[in-house]
Design a protein around this motif. Sequence first.
Motif, PDB file in Angstrom:
ATOM      1  N   ASP A  90     136.941  51.944 -50.478  1.00 41.71           N
ATOM      2  CA  ASP A  90     135.893  52.945 -50.077  1.00 41.71           C
ATOM      3  C   ASP A  90     137.155  53.676 -49.343  1.00 41.71           C
ATOM      4  O   ASP A  90     137.676  53.303 -48.301  1.00 41.71           O
ATOM      5  N   ILE A 141     132.369  49.646 -51.663  1.00 34.78           N
ATOM      6  CA  ILE A 141     131.536  50.377 -52.490  1.00 34.78           C
ATOM      7  C   ILE A 141     130.706  49.108 -53.161  1.00 34.78           C
ATOM      8  O   ILE A 141     131.480  48.382 -53.892  1.00 34.78           O
ATOM      9  N   PHE A 171     136.096  57.187 -52.955  1.00 38.65           N
ATOM     10  CA  PHE A 171     136.495  55.973 -53.303  1.00 38.65           C
ATOM     11  C   PHE A 171     137.779  56.185 -54.308  1.00 38.65           C
ATOM     12  O   PHE A 171     138.043  57.052 -54.817  1.00 38.65           O
TER      13      PHE A 171
END
Length: 232
Positions: free
Chosen positions: A220, A228, A61
Amino acid sequence: MTTTTRPARRTPRQRVLRTAGTGAVAALGLALAMTSPATAQPAGTPSAAASTTVSPAGHHFTATLSGKATFKAGVVTVTCTTSVSSGQVPAAPGNHNPAGPVSSSTTPATYSSCTTSMPGVSATVTTTGTWGVAMQNGAPVTAGLTIPTGGFVLKTSGLASCTVTAAPTSAATVNGSWTNGAPSTLAFTNASVPVKVVGGFGCPTSATTSTFNATYTVRDTTDPTSQITVTG
C-alpha cells in the motif's frame, strides 16, 4: 407376398470412406469439447461467485517482483530479476462485489535485467497498453492479470534473433493466486500465456504458449502502515 428390400452392400471403398468420416466427426467433437466453454456446472458448484472486497478502498499500490520471473517458450527460458507495476484499489463502493471479482487497471508490468537459457543470446522486454487485475475471494483467493493485445513483447538478440508477442490476437488473462499478508503476495505458478514467436534459427517458432512463473509483493503506497487485502 411381402417383398423385403435389403440394404445395398457397400463396396470396400465406401466402407473406408464411412469409417474415415465417422473418425473425422469424432475428432471434431473432441476438438469442440476441448475448446468450447462448459455449459453445465458440476454437482455442488455454487451458482454465483463469492462476495469479494479489496481494501483499503481507493488506496494506491505497487507490485514488486520477489526473486525472479521466468518465461518459457519451447526450449528457451528467459529470466528477469526486476519487475514492477502499480495500480489503485477502486473507490467505494466499487471495491466490493457481492457476487464476483473486483477489477482495476494497472500500469504495464516492466521487466529488466533479463537473461536467456541460450549462450550468446540476450533479451529485452517491452510492455505497453492498459493492463488489469481482477481479484476473486475464495479458498484460495484467485487473481487474473489481463494483458492487452500485443501488450508484452520479448526480443532476443545475438546468436538467435527472436520476437515473442504475448496476447498476439486478443487480450489474454494470466491466472494466479493471492495471499493476504504483510505484505500481501500475488503469485503465478506455471501460468499459461498465449504467444506468437517469429524469427530464424534457434527461435521456438512452433510454440503457441509460454509458461510464466513469478511472485510479487504488493504494498500500500497511500498508507505504508496498511496492507492491501482481499476478503468477502
